[in-house]
Design a protein around this motif. Sequence first.
Motif, short mmCIF file in Angstrom:
data_model
loop_
_atom_site.label_atom_id
_atom_site.label_comp_id
_atom_site.label_asym_id
_atom_site.label_seq_id
_atom_site.Cartn_x
_atom_site.Cartn_y
_atom_site.Cartn_z
N TYR A 103 -0.67 19.67 -21.81
CA TYR A 103 -1.35 18.75 -20.91
C TYR A 103 -1.21 17.37 -21.66
CZ TYR A 103 -3.98 23.03 -20.14
OH TYR A 103 -4.48 24.35 -19.63
N ASP A 104 -0.93 16.40 -20.53
CA ASP A 104 -0.70 15.09 -21.02
C ASP A 104 -2.13 14.35 -20.78
OD1 ASP A 104 1.89 15.01 -21.15
OD2 ASP A 104 2.16 15.27 -19.17
N LEU A 105 -2.46 13.73 -21.90
CA LEU A 105 -3.89 13.24 -21.96
C LEU A 105 -3.82 11.48 -22.03
CD1 LEU A 105 -5.46 15.98 -24.07
CD2 LEU A 105 -5.53 15.73 -21.70
N ILE A 106 -4.78 11.04 -21.55
CA ILE A 106 -4.93 9.43 -21.52
C ILE A 106 -6.06 9.10 -22.15
CG2 ILE A 106 -4.79 7.44 -20.01
CD1 ILE A 106 -3.05 9.02 -17.90
N PRO A 107 -6.05 8.23 -23.28
CA PRO A 107 -7.47 8.00 -23.65
C PRO A 107 -8.44 7.29 -22.58
CG PRO A 107 -5.76 7.16 -24.98
CD PRO A 107 -5.02 7.77 -23.90
N GLY A 108 -9.55 7.78 -22.67
CA GLY A 108 -10.70 7.38 -21.54
C GLY A 108 -10.73 8.22 -20.30
N ARG A 109 -9.89 9.29 -20.23
CA ARG A 109 -9.90 10.11 -19.07
C ARG A 109 -10.16 11.55 -19.46
NH1 ARG A 109 -4.79 7.77 -15.50
NH2 ARG A 109 -5.60 5.51 -15.31
#
Length: 143
Positions: free
Chosen positions: A70-76
């Motif tokens: 999983y590619d994760l983005i801060p705040g999402r």
Amino acid sequence: MLPNVTVWLKKVDFEVDSNANNRQPFVCHIVIAYSKDLYDKLQSMDSKNYFSQSTSLKKTYKDSIETFSYDLIPGRNKLNQEIKLRSYTKAKGAFVYAKYLTPGKFAENIGMTQNLVVRFAAYKMETHSDINFEDLTSKINIG
């Protein structure tokens, strides 16, 4: 007679704080071990060791490993990520690893969890078993 099942994982919710990982995108792996040897190896690894060896692990244990990335983005947040194992009866264990910039273990044995919430804060990762995201956020009063 029911088979002996040690991994029940079906769903993962990722809650990603806006300050997670120094505000930089990162990758998270859920790794399923289908052999005792691989389980023992993963059990002793922190995330830095896991990610430095992940390619060789996939080659060495090609029939004994399953990885969900999983590619994760801060705040999402990334909610309701469905997990379908190739074999629930043959799985020996499940782990979560996050590739964080900040120092820390960022690795967890998630055991017999069916529903998992993984919370990423600025400098830490928390796992909460068998609770959904909505229940967790109301339990700890975050919105």
